[in-house]
Enzyme design. Structure first.
Site, PDB file in Angstrom:
ATOM      1  N   HIS A   1       7.272 -10.026  11.709  1.00  0.00           N
ATOM      2  CA  HIS A   1       7.032  -8.809  11.232  1.00  0.00           C
ATOM      3  C   HIS A   1       7.515  -7.753  12.358  1.00  0.00           C
ATOM      4  O   HIS A   1       7.687  -8.109  13.478  1.00  0.00           O
ATOM      5  CB  HIS A   1       5.535  -8.550  11.373  1.00  0.00           C
ATOM      6  CG  HIS A   1       5.013  -7.094  10.567  1.00  0.00           C
ATOM      7  ND1 HIS A   1       5.037  -6.076  11.177  1.00  0.00           N
ATOM      8  CD2 HIS A   1       4.610  -6.978   9.224  1.00  0.00           C
ATOM      9  CE1 HIS A   1       4.476  -4.953  10.174  1.00  0.00           C
ATOM     10  NE2 HIS A   1       4.366  -5.751   9.275  1.00  0.00           N
TER      11      HIS A   1
ATOM     12  N   ASP B   1       2.047 -10.958   3.490  1.00  0.00           N
ATOM     13  CA  ASP B   1       2.420 -11.321   2.326  1.00  0.00           C
ATOM     14  C   ASP B   1       2.446 -12.862   2.259  1.00  0.00           C
ATOM     15  O   ASP B   1       2.676 -13.151   0.989  1.00  0.00           O
ATOM     16  CB  ASP B   1       4.137 -11.060   2.073  1.00  0.00           C
ATOM     17  CG  ASP B   1       4.274  -9.522   2.087  1.00  0.00           C
ATOM     18  OD1 ASP B   1       3.728  -8.914   1.288  1.00  0.00           O
ATOM     19  OD2 ASP B   1       5.042  -8.792   2.745  1.00  0.00           O
TER      20      ASP B   1
HETATM   21  N1  ACO Z   1      12.201 -17.023   9.670  1.00  0.00           N
HETATM   22  C1  ACO Z   1      13.061 -17.437  10.442  1.00  0.00           C
HETATM   23  N2  ACO Z   1      13.407 -16.840  11.554  1.00  0.00           N
HETATM   24  C2  ACO Z   1      13.016 -15.826  11.659  1.00  0.00           C
HETATM   25  C3  ACO Z   1      11.896 -14.929  10.760  1.00  0.00           C
HETATM   26  C4  ACO Z   1      11.731 -15.930   9.697  1.00  0.00           C
HETATM   27  N3  ACO Z   1      10.553 -15.335   8.707  1.00  0.00           N
HETATM   28  N4  ACO Z   1      11.733 -13.773  11.049  1.00  0.00           N
HETATM   29  C5  ACO Z   1      12.537 -13.666  12.169  1.00  0.00           C
HETATM   30  N5  ACO Z   1      13.062 -14.763  12.743  1.00  0.00           N
HETATM   31  C6  ACO Z   1      13.987 -14.850  13.905  1.00  0.00           C
HETATM   32  C7  ACO Z   1      15.304 -14.062  13.809  1.00  0.00           C
HETATM   33  O1  ACO Z   1      16.352 -14.895  13.083  1.00  0.00           O
HETATM   34  C8  ACO Z   1      15.514 -13.890  15.127  1.00  0.00           C
HETATM   35  O2  ACO Z   1      15.920 -14.882  15.714  1.00  0.00           O
HETATM   36  P1  ACO Z   1      17.121 -14.714  17.083  1.00  0.00           P
HETATM   37  O3  ACO Z   1      16.260 -13.951  18.066  1.00  0.00           O
HETATM   38  O4  ACO Z   1      17.491 -16.221  17.288  1.00  0.00           O
HETATM   39  O5  ACO Z   1      18.157 -14.016  16.316  1.00  0.00           O
HETATM   40  C9  ACO Z   1      14.237 -13.420  15.721  1.00  0.00           C
HETATM   41  O6  ACO Z   1      13.436 -14.266  14.896  1.00  0.00           O
HETATM   42  C10 ACO Z   1      13.796 -12.021  15.660  1.00  0.00           C
HETATM   43  O7  ACO Z   1      13.959 -11.462  14.073  1.00  0.00           O
HETATM   44  P2  ACO Z   1      14.260 -10.069  13.694  1.00  0.00           P
HETATM   45  O8  ACO Z   1      14.847 -10.103  12.555  1.00  0.00           O
HETATM   46  O9  ACO Z   1      15.016  -9.400  14.878  1.00  0.00           O
HETATM   47  O10 ACO Z   1      12.682  -9.532  13.621  1.00  0.00           O
HETATM   48  P3  ACO Z   1      12.408  -8.062  12.927  1.00  0.00           P
HETATM   49  O11 ACO Z   1      11.323  -7.560  13.787  1.00  0.00           O
HETATM   50  O12 ACO Z   1      13.483  -7.289  12.869  1.00  0.00           O
HETATM   51  O13 ACO Z   1      12.117  -8.628  11.399  1.00  0.00           O
HETATM   52  C11 ACO Z   1      11.244  -9.403   9.502  1.00  0.00           C
HETATM   53  C12 ACO Z   1      10.873  -8.790  10.875  1.00  0.00           C
HETATM   54  C13 ACO Z   1      12.104  -8.447   8.682  1.00  0.00           C
HETATM   55  C14 ACO Z   1       9.864  -8.888   8.896  1.00  0.00           C
HETATM   56  C15 ACO Z   1      11.539 -10.649   9.705  1.00  0.00           C
HETATM   57  O14 ACO Z   1      10.464 -11.442  10.481  1.00  0.00           O
HETATM   58  C16 ACO Z   1      11.718 -11.388   8.285  1.00  0.00           C
HETATM   59  O15 ACO Z   1      12.845 -11.491   7.709  1.00  0.00           O
HETATM   60  N6  ACO Z   1      10.409 -12.215   7.952  1.00  0.00           N
HETATM   61  C17 ACO Z   1      10.708 -12.789   6.659  1.00  0.00           C
HETATM   62  C18 ACO Z   1      10.462 -11.585   5.343  1.00  0.00           C
HETATM   63  C19 ACO Z   1       8.927 -11.222   5.325  1.00  0.00           C
HETATM   64  O16 ACO Z   1       7.968 -11.996   5.418  1.00  0.00           O
HETATM   65  N7  ACO Z   1       8.826  -9.855   5.046  1.00  0.00           N
HETATM   66  C20 ACO Z   1       7.568  -8.999   5.080  1.00  0.00           C
HETATM   67  C21 ACO Z   1       7.247  -8.529   6.132  1.00  0.00           C
HETATM   68  S1  ACO Z   1       5.579  -7.628   6.059  1.00  0.00           S
HETATM   69  C22 ACO Z   1       5.951  -6.552   4.868  1.00  0.00           C
HETATM   70  O17 ACO Z   1       6.902  -5.785   4.875  1.00  0.00           O
HETATM   71  C23 ACO Z   1       4.652  -5.641   4.179  1.00  0.00           C
END
Ligand code: ACO
Length: 431
Positions: free
Chosen positions: A306, A363
């Site tokens: 998140h 979610d």
């Molecule tokens: N699976 C695998 N790796 C992940 C995931 C995931 N679900 N989420 C983040 N990471 C990793 C990224 O690849 C990144 O790795 P790195 O540092 O080696 O490059 C690190 O964790 C940080 O991730 P970011 O993308 O910078 O995190 P951010 O805070 O920008 O993104 C997000 C948050 C978009 C929710 C992300 O975690 C994601 O895509 N999750 C899956 C989709 C999801 O569940 N969305 C619902 C969110 S809740 C809502 O909107 C109501």
């Protein structure tokens, strides 16, 4: 104590006031910066920009805290009453018994749609995306409730809020019925908010759907957990539209459009698709997790991570418990739930997820509960709309009542061509 921040640029120094919120959130007030220095701030995605002061919802993402009007959301879980929480969000305090009864009576009185609106649904193709139908029908409410295009006083606003919260539920159920080619079911004034929604969704003229109180509780809880989340994309949209003094119907219809995007309200659908893919594709949870960690693979563990929560999303914890209760009550087995449980267990002890502070988000379990209740995937984001509506209404009102009353109008750093003369068509033709 708030002091001043000092900004030095182009050899000049500017003192900028600071402010501190009631939970210690610190901000630099740059509202006069351009006038004084000629500079604007640049913050794509607005992740460092506070666009308002708000007293509605508080989140501490590092500690996994979410509070509505100061009340931790865990405290709503034992006797979940979505309507009471809606009233709290909109009015800033818990209602007295007679206030809640009065609000409930307004919701009951306003549940039916104008008969002409019912016929609007027949104009949509059966396979229309329900979010498009819901957004269009919320806009359409403005045609039938002219008296609410401006707000006279708080009592008038409460009447409007009750109409919108009540009618959105009917609109959502009718959008579903239309998509199934099934007859619309009128709201039943004897039923409470969530029970009435389930009735309109699942009853048939010849077959009354019997609402299980535990399922009603679970639905109340899901709506409560979605009711507000401070300045997220759809809420900001509602505030921005409202800042032009556009009416509440128009502003909330815009909020629906913002919520529709897969980066916002659509993620619970993607969780179900992921679980289904693992199930049907015969991939083990262990193998899927390896794909999600592999940077050369686009797979992600959907429902994990998140932008704000770097701890367990407090909503996910409550939903996980609700999910287990619903499945136990319905005596249902779902292979997708088994997969979800396993993925969570593995991820929570895997250094990749632990180090990056990736925990289940709201979610991860909500879709499994919807599926158990019989709500199809296409309706998941519509369910989010019903839940989020009280938050949009409260935030719209806060924006409406703001002293400055300014229209939201950001600036930009222009990177296009500098002056560039118009060339008549005959001179543009290539030789
Ligand atoms: N699976 C695998 N790796 C992940 C995931 C995931 N679900 N989420 C983040 N990471 C990793 C990224 O690849 C990144 O790795 P790195 O540092 O080696 O490059 C690190 O964790 C940080 O991730 P970011 O993308 O910078 O995190 P951010 O805070 O920008 O993104 C997000 C948050 C978009 C929710 C992300 O975690 C994601 O895509 N999750 C899956 C989709 C999801 O569940 N969305 C619902 C969110 S809740 C809502 O909107 C109501």
């Amino acid at each position: 104590m708030p002091g001043n921040a000092t900004l030095s640029v182009d050899g000049q120094t500017y003192e900028l006031p600071t402010l501190v919120g009631s939970e210690g959130e610190k901000a630099i007030d740059i509202s006069k910066l351009r006038d004084r220095s000629g500079y604007i701030t640049y913050d794509p995605g607005l992740g460092n920009t506070g666009m308002c002061k708000s007293s509605i919802t508080y989140i501490d993402g590092d500690k996994g805290i979410l509070r509505y009007r100061g009340i931790p959301i865990e405290q709503f879980a034992n006797h979940p009453n979505f309507i009471e929480v809606a009233w709290l969000l909109i009015n800033g305090r818990l209602p007295q018994p007679e206030e809640l009864a009065g609000f409930s009576a307004k919701l009951t009185a306003n549940a039916p749609l104008h008969e002409a609106m019912r016929h609007h649904f027949e104009g949509f193709p059966v396979n229309a995306p329900p979010m498009a139908v819901v957004s269009a029908m919320i806009s359409t409410l403005a045609c039938f409730h002219h008296q609410f295009l401006t707000i006279e006083d708080d009592a008038h606003f409460e009447e409007l809020a009750a109409r919108l919260i009540s009618k959105v539920r009917t609109i959502a159920a009718y959008a579903y019925k239309r998509s199934q080619g099934r007859p619309f079911i009128y709201p039943d004034p004897r039923l409470r908010y969530c029970a009435n929604f389930l009735h309109m969704m699942f009853s048939m003229p010849y077959d009354q759907y019997l609402v299980d109180p535990d399922i009603e509780d679970a639905l109340n809880l899901i709506f409560i957990l979605h009711a507000d989340h401070e300045q997220n994309c759809s809420t900001t949209t509602v505030r921005v539209v409202g800042s032009s003094k556009a009416n509440l119907f128009a502003s909330c219809a815009a909020g629906v459009s913002a919520l529709w995007g897969p980066l916002h309200g659509g993620a619970n659908v993607e969780v179900m698709e992921m679980l289904d893919k693992i199930h049907k594709g015969g991939v083990t949870p262990e193998a899927y997790l390896a794909q999600a960690k592999d940077k050369s693979n686009p797979a992600r563990l959907m429902g994990f991570g998140h932008r704000v929560y770097k701890n367990y999303d407090p909503r996910a914890k409550l939903l996980q418990q609700a999910c287990e209760r619903v499945f136990a009550k319905l005596k249902r087995k779902d292979p997708l739930l088994d997969i979800a449980r396993k993925l969570e267990e593995l991820a929570l002890k895997d250094p990749y997820f632990v180090d990056r502070k990736l925990y289940p988000n709201v979610d991860f379990y909500s879709g499994l509960i919807f599926r158990a209740i019989g709500i199809p995937t296409e309706m998941f984001t519509v369910m989010f709309v019903i839940g989020r509506l009280p938050g949009w209404i409260a935030q719209w009102k806060e924006q409406h009542d703001m002293e400055s009353g300014k229209i939201v109008r950001p600036r930009q750093v222009y990177t296009g061509k500098t002056i560039n003369d118009f060339v008549p068509m005959e001179q543009r033709i290539k030789a």
